[in-house]
Scaffold this active site. Sequence first.
Site, PDB file in Angstrom:
ATOM      1  CG  ASN A  15      -2.166  -0.879   0.971  1.00  0.00           C
ATOM      2  OD1 ASN A  15      -2.964  -0.533   0.116  1.00  0.00           O
ATOM      3  ND2 ASN A  15      -2.259  -1.966   1.545  1.00  0.00           N
TER       4      ASN A  15
ATOM      5  CG  HIS B  73      -9.914  -3.204   8.363  1.00  0.00           C
ATOM      6  ND1 HIS B  73      -9.240  -3.466   9.306  1.00  0.00           N
ATOM      7  CD2 HIS B  73     -10.987  -3.904   8.290  1.00  0.00           C
ATOM      8  CE1 HIS B  73      -9.548  -4.743   9.883  1.00  0.00           C
ATOM      9  NE2 HIS B  73     -10.641  -5.107   9.204  1.00  0.00           N
TER      10      HIS B  73
END
Length: 204
Positions: free
Chosen positions: A14, A109
């Site tokens: 990420n 998440h």
Amino acid sequence: MKKISVFASGGGSNLQSIIDASEKGMLNAEVALVISNNSSAFALERARKHGIKAIHFSTKTHPDPAIYTQELIKLHSDMKIDLVLLAGYMKLLPKPFIALYSGRILNIHPSLLPKHGGKGMYGHFVHEAVIAAKDKESGVTIHWVTEEYDEGPIMMQRSIPINHDDTPDTLAARVLKVEHAVYPEAAALVLSGQIRFPNRFTEK
Ligand code: GRF
């Protein structure tokens, strides 16, 4: 140019998507600082490859909690960091740090919160729980980080269908792909002021 810090404990895929988006000019901001609690996190190496300041910062490097907090805050103020992105970061941030950056910290998440979040829900545990629950869909949640941590207001969600033959691994891989698209989008919206905590669109 605005400045971002990214906190990551592991592989940092990420983080990479944020760096890439910044280098392509999609964020109008640069990743100026990467912090990891894990000295061998690949995230630190990814940062260094791009000439980004990468720091191992943990209770090992800073055993005194007060100094830990003070140094983290000092680092961010000295560098004039505008936005903090948590990307697979496994530690809680100190409350005074969260208070200082209130409305400027996001977390990603890999499920549709509030489903499958909270303590112990990270990595493969999330996808195992989703499959075990026989959910029809899963996805990605970007939320603001508040002192309540995983319960901060949701900023953005994207869902994907679950296939009947999905395993936690196949699902994780598809969700991760969506993460890589969604996190830079979310960061860009916050950096440009189009979305603000708590999710108010700015009026022009
Ligand atoms: C991602 O699934 C993220 O949602 C979660 O931890 C994982 C980190 O992956 N919080 P990476 O280190 O960014 O590859």
